[in-house]
Design an enzyme around this catalytic site. Sequence first.
Site, mmCIF file in Angstrom:
data_model
loop_
_atom_site.group_PDB
_atom_site.id
_atom_site.type_symbol
_atom_site.label_atom_id
_atom_site.label_comp_id
_atom_site.label_asym_id
_atom_site.label_seq_id
_atom_site.Cartn_x
_atom_site.Cartn_y
_atom_site.Cartn_z
ATOM 1 N N HIS A 12 85.722 24.782 63.118
ATOM 2 C CA HIS A 12 84.956 25.034 64.333
ATOM 3 C C HIS A 12 85.423 23.879 65.607
ATOM 4 C CE1 HIS A 12 80.856 23.138 66.234
ATOM 5 N NE2 HIS A 12 81.081 24.689 66.489
ATOM 6 N N HIS A 54 82.816 22.750 75.644
ATOM 7 C CA HIS A 54 81.732 23.038 75.088
ATOM 8 C C HIS A 54 80.551 22.790 76.191
ATOM 9 C CE1 HIS A 54 78.016 22.528 73.120
ATOM 10 N NE2 HIS A 54 78.458 23.641 72.378
#
Length: 250
Positions: A12, A54
């Site tokens: 991730h 992000h």
Amino acid sequence: MAPWPYPFWIAHRGAGKLAPENTLAAFRVGAGHGYRAFECDVKLSADGVPFLLHDATLQRTTPENGVASQRPWSELSRIDAGGWHSRGHAGEPIPSLDGIAGYCLRNDFALNIEIKPTPGAEEETGRVVACESARLWAQAPVKPLLSSFRPDALAAARAAEDTLPRALLIDSLRPGWFDEATSLACVAVVGHYGLFDAALIQRLHAAGLRALAYTVNDPATAQWLLGCGIDGLITDAVDRFSPREHAVRD
């Protein structure tokens, strides 16, 4: 279902918590733990360059403030994206998609690109990320998997480069999610791990869709999902799970 070309274990944001997320350093840490597939978040700079980040804003993972997409790549590329994590990573830059692609292609790594548009730029981000991905991986046998929580971004990606595989991201079983996945000709649904059980995974498989779960960091949860028939797990815990085994050891 069609053969699935991606490894079962996916790191991730590069290496989750062990290195600054969405940086080349994180990918290297994940690779050092044996991972051969990675997930990252991609959005656009003010001048249309796809880069890894992000959040919509810069302050959580850099010393800067403000909306990242309002800055040109020439500025973004000079921002420290590693010092917030640890002194050893201070000075680690924000990477471009081009840079990450080069690293993955040279090492034969698979990539799941989450299209993470700044609000209001969904269609443009989907289009540009798809076009750049098609260009960068033109000679690669395994293309990147494009995923997004935003169906409009996936639709734009499909319109631009229909040959690239797509996945719908979901954090709830909201009305219409299944129809969106099928109407967008997705190959997979990537959902929060708490959404899945054997019945849902079987429903997806019956429709020709793979099921991937995020972000699985607990061995018991991973083992349960394996028993349910999950097709892939996205994890921060790259130091706890062996990506070489289709099993879980604590």
